[in-house]
Write an enzyme that holds these catalytic residues in place. Structure first.
Site, short mmCIF file in Angstrom:
data_model
loop_
_atom_site.label_atom_id
_atom_site.label_comp_id
_atom_site.label_asym_id
_atom_site.label_seq_id
_atom_site.Cartn_x
_atom_site.Cartn_y
_atom_site.Cartn_z
N CYS A 58 -26.91 -10.31 -18.09
CA CYS A 58 -26.26 -9.94 -19.34
C CYS A 58 -27.13 -10.38 -20.52
O CYS A 58 -27.58 -11.52 -20.57
CB CYS A 58 -24.88 -10.58 -19.42
SG CYS A 58 -24.02 -10.29 -20.99
N CYS A 118 -22.17 -7.80 -19.80
CA CYS A 118 -20.96 -7.94 -18.98
C CYS A 118 -19.93 -6.89 -19.36
O CYS A 118 -19.67 -6.64 -20.54
CB CYS A 118 -20.35 -9.32 -19.18
SG CYS A 118 -21.32 -10.69 -18.50
N CYS A 127 -17.42 -12.77 -20.92
CA CYS A 127 -18.76 -12.92 -21.50
C CYS A 127 -18.72 -13.82 -22.74
O CYS A 127 -19.55 -14.71 -22.90
CB CYS A 127 -19.31 -11.54 -21.86
SG CYS A 127 -20.99 -11.54 -22.53
N GLY A 143 0.78 -1.23 0.00
CA GLY A 143 0.00 0.00 0.00
C GLY A 143 0.81 1.27 0.00
O GLY A 143 0.26 2.36 -0.20
N CYS A 191 -24.70 -13.35 -22.49
CA CYS A 191 -24.41 -14.66 -21.91
C CYS A 191 -25.40 -15.06 -20.82
O CYS A 191 -25.38 -16.19 -20.35
CB CYS A 191 -22.98 -14.69 -21.36
SG CYS A 191 -22.73 -13.67 -19.89
#
Length: 302
Positions: A255, A280, A286, A45, A258
């Site tokens: 979606c 997607c 997808c 970080g 798909c």
């Protein structure tokens, strides 16, 4: 007698296959970026300054992530490049072509096949495994920039772990709007120490960084910063006990291609009907899901 010919080389050197080093960057630059990357991995970080190099793309268009990728790849690696989940956007195609032409290594659109995945604003829907490296392009690496403009002061606040200003911003959002309204680039606490900007990924992707098996590297070329999330590291979004962190929700939506109801969906307008539909964000996932479904249906019918 003219003896000048005796000073000529017996044979002119062959023209090199490429007029640049493998993966474009010179080896000294790669070593410097790798050293800074190792420091970033050792201090999860923490933003490590580095000497950002010039590349044949404009700063702000992924140079930080690209420098990380070019410094890491070897001849056996396979690279995937995506832009907001899309493999075919201008940014993704341009970066992928640069990597291909300067290294000659293989590229793919399947996240499961890639050893290095460079992404802008998304984490792939496929669960990444140990040994894979996710490189995220970052426009603004400093999570405190909205509450403190001075770079000197933000570094001091990180050193003292004084994050009261950003907590106050979240509280003010609750008071004004009734909830935390931050969307993409939602700040997270890494390894219980540093607050980090996870790049403008949607909140949906934040949990994918927590205790992940893969290594995540984040590069900001314009701001000249590298930071990292090593494997199996705690990445916890900032939240209050009575206002917990929440991801985007898509209840009742799926979606249109798909049929997936468990992925991050983009809202688009159908050009033919004008209807608002969802699909997607991760286009490769997808497509793979659609092909798998069609193949399974064909096998059943056969």
């Amino acid at each position: 007698m003219d003896n000048s010919s005796n000073n000529r080389p017996a044979q002119l050197p062959a023209f090199p296959e490429r007029a640049y080093n493998f993966a474009f960057l010179d080896e000294g630059s790669k070593r410097e970026i790798r050293r800074k990357t190792l420091k970033a991995v050792c201090i999860p970080g923490y933003q490590v300054p580095f000497a950002s190099r010039e590349l044949p793309i404009g700063r702000g268009w992924g140079t930080g992530g690209l420098q990380l990728t070019l410094s890491l790849i070897g001849r056996e690696d396979v690279v995937k490049v995506i832009d907001q989940g899309n493999d075919d956007s201008v940014n993704a195609v341009s970066i992928r072509k640069l990597i291909e032409e300067t290294s000659g290594i293989a590229t793919t659109e399947d996240a499961e096949e890639a050893s290095v995945i460079q992404s802008r604003h998304r984490v792939p829907e496929d669960k990444l495994r140990a040994g894979q490296i996710l490189v995220l392009q970052v426009p603004q690496p400093e999570p405190l920039r909205k509450v403190e403009r001075s770079e000197r002061n933000t570094r001091r606040l990180h050193a003292e772990m004084d994050y009261s200003a950003i907590w106050l911003t979240l509280y003010e959002s609750i008071v004004k709007w009734g909830s935390i309204t931050l969307g993409a680039d939602y700040p997270v606490l890494v390894h219980g120490r540093y607050i980090m900007a996870p790049s403008p990924i949607p909140r949906w992707d934040n949990p994918k960084l927590h205790q992940a098996e893969h290594l995540t590297l984040l590069g900001a070329g314009r701001e000249k910063k590298i930071y990292a999330v090593p494997p199996y590291t705690d990445v916890v979004p900032l939240q209050f006990e009575d206002y917990p962190f929440e991801i985007e929700r898509f209840e009742g939506k799926s979606c249109r291609r798909c049929g997936s109801a468990h992925t991050f969906l983009d809202e688009v307008t159908d050009g033919a009907t004008g209807e608002i539909v969802h699909q997607c964000s991760d286009t490769a996932y997808c497509r793979k899901t659609t092909e798998g479904r069609d193949s399974h249906a064909a096998t059943i019918h056969a």
